[in-house]
Design an enzyme around this catalytic site. Structure first.
Site, PDB file in Angstrom:
ATOM      1  N   ARG A 196      20.214  97.968  46.312  1.00 36.61           N
ATOM      2  CA  ARG A 196      21.521  98.279  46.753  1.00 36.61           C
ATOM      3  C   ARG A 196      22.010  97.803  48.009  1.00 36.61           C
ATOM      4  NH1 ARG A 196      24.605 100.697  50.790  1.00 36.61           N
ATOM      5  NH2 ARG A 196      22.792 101.643  51.285  1.00 36.61           N
ATOM      6  N   ASP A 197      21.462  98.448  49.239  1.00 38.52           N
ATOM      7  CA  ASP A 197      21.724  97.970  50.443  1.00 38.52           C
ATOM      8  C   ASP A 197      21.661  96.287  50.880  1.00 38.52           C
ATOM      9  OD1 ASP A 197      23.242  98.688  52.874  1.00 38.52           O
ATOM     10  OD2 ASP A 197      21.154  98.929  53.899  1.00 38.52           O
ATOM     11  N   HIS A 246      16.407 105.105  58.519  1.00 37.79           N
ATOM     12  CA  HIS A 246      17.126 103.822  57.713  1.00 37.79           C
ATOM     13  C   HIS A 246      17.486 102.605  58.825  1.00 37.79           C
ATOM     14  CE1 HIS A 246      19.421 101.729  54.278  1.00 37.79           C
ATOM     15  NE2 HIS A 246      20.114 101.204  55.610  1.00 37.79           N
ATOM     16  N   HIS A 299      18.408  98.869  60.298  1.00 38.09           N
ATOM     17  CA  HIS A 299      18.697  97.572  60.009  1.00 38.09           C
ATOM     18  C   HIS A 299      18.152  96.723  61.570  1.00 38.09           C
ATOM     19  CE1 HIS A 299      21.448  97.261  56.815  1.00 38.09           C
ATOM     20  NE2 HIS A 299      21.300  98.621  57.035  1.00 38.09           N
ATOM     21  N   CYS A 319      24.305  92.731  57.967  1.00 37.21           N
ATOM     22  CA  CYS A 319      24.968  93.733  58.691  1.00 37.21           C
ATOM     23  C   CYS A 319      26.446  93.401  58.335  1.00 37.21           C
ATOM     24  CB  CYS A 319      24.782  93.976  60.275  1.00 37.21           C
ATOM     25  SG  CYS A 319      25.857  95.223  60.826  1.00 37.21           S
ATOM     26  N   ASN A 354      18.133  94.662  56.542  1.00 38.65           N
ATOM     27  CA  ASN A 354      17.331  96.040  56.604  1.00 38.65           C
ATOM     28  C   ASN A 354      15.732  95.536  57.107  1.00 38.65           C
ATOM     29  OD1 ASN A 354      18.717  98.474  55.366  1.00 38.65           O
ATOM     30  ND2 ASN A 354      19.085  96.656  54.087  1.00 38.65           N
TER      31      ASN A 354
END
Ligand code: ZN
Length: 296
Positions: free
Chosen positions: A13-14, A205, A207, A238, A247
């Site tokens: 997803r991310d 979470h 980055h 990002c 991430n």
């Protein structure tokens, strides 16, 4: 401090969401299966957002259907509103991921909601999941800094967490969406949030936009965070910093934590293999360190 953490793989997803190269549904399914095989107990499969805004996630339903049930894995779908929650529940996901935003400026641009509205929507999403016997988690985005408003008041984040905890999520996550956090800030915020939501766990979470991602994971775990997000290969970029790393890489997190005596349940060899496979699929060099140097 916690000697074991729960790991959440967010690459499908991310990781992919911030990539402009569109990945086939079959490759997304393969990535999810590889993450499961590498020991990720929870995996963020996709997000149910407007496909015009996020073309990479247009096949959300297909991904979930093609992955099917994964033994021992909780399958998460990210949603930003009730419509997304309905879609995610309709295709049988195990857990909804809601997103509350710590800053109005970011919330309005990202999901058309002020901070207050995003908390209200998150509360309703959590209730929708619980009403049908499913679970939900909630992430507080830009908890450490906002690309538009700058610094975020930690007291606001703590108050949001205390309120969201009452809605009954499985945990509350603090997300450094743009990668500006530094370790002392992470230690302080994780400890403060933990105090108001205990016994509910804190998830984190990060980055690696400015190289502090892995240090922030360690600071968070030492401060008592017990759930950590990562993305295979360190994919993810990002959206507000073109050219940024992604991430924190799952394999880098696994290596650092396991070597520090914190169990993750992850198979480092399989993660590295998955990371290298993904690099070939995407035809790019992964930001991950471990994928470059290998396990030894
Ligand atoms: Zn993220």
């Amino acid at each position: 401090m916690t000697r074991r953490i729960e790991f959440v793989e967010v690459g499908p997803r991310d990781g992919l969401q911030n990539e402009t190269t569109l990945i086939s549904t079959a490759d997304k399914v393969e990535l999810i299966r590889r993450a499961a095989a590498a020991g990720a107990g929870r995996i963020e499969l996709t997000s149910f957002v407007n496909p015009r805004k996020v073309p990479q996630m247009a096949d959300a339903e297909d991904v979930v259907v093609q992955v099917g049930a994964l033994e021992g894995v909780t399958r998460i779908g990210l949603v930003l509103n009730e419509r997304g929650a309905e879609r995610a529940l309709a295709c049988g996901l195990d857990q909804l991921g809601a997103v509350a935003v710590a800053s109005d400026a970011f919330g309005i641009r990202n999901q058309g909601q002020t901070s207050e509205q995003s908390v209200e929507v998150s509360e309703r999403i959590i209730a929708m999941a619980r009403a049908v016997g499913k679970t939900a988690q909630v992430t507080i985005a830009v908890a450490f800094g906002c690309p538009f408003g700058g610094d975020v008041d930690p007291a606001h984040v703590v108050a949001m967490a205390a309120r969201l905890a009452k809605a009954g999520p499985v945990e509350i996550a603090l997300a450094d969406t743009i990668g500006v956090a530094v370790p002392p800030q992470v230690s302080a915020l994780v400890a403060a949030v933990r105090e108001v939501i205990a016994p509910l766990p804190v998830r984190v979470h990060f980055h690696n936009t400015r190289g502090t991602g892995i240090a922030n994971v360690w600071a968070a775990v030492e401060a008592g965070a017990s759930v950590v997000d990562g993305s295979i290969g360190g994919l993810g970029g990002c959206p507000f910093a073109p050219g940024a790393a992604g991430n924190v890489a799952s394999e880098d997190v696994a290596w650092m934590l396991e070597r520090s005596g914190v169990e993750t349940g992850l198979d480092l060899g399989k993660l590295i293999e998955a990371s290298r496979w993904l690099g070939k699929v995407m035809d790019k060099e992964m930001p991950s360190m471990l994928a470059k140097v290998g396990q030894k």
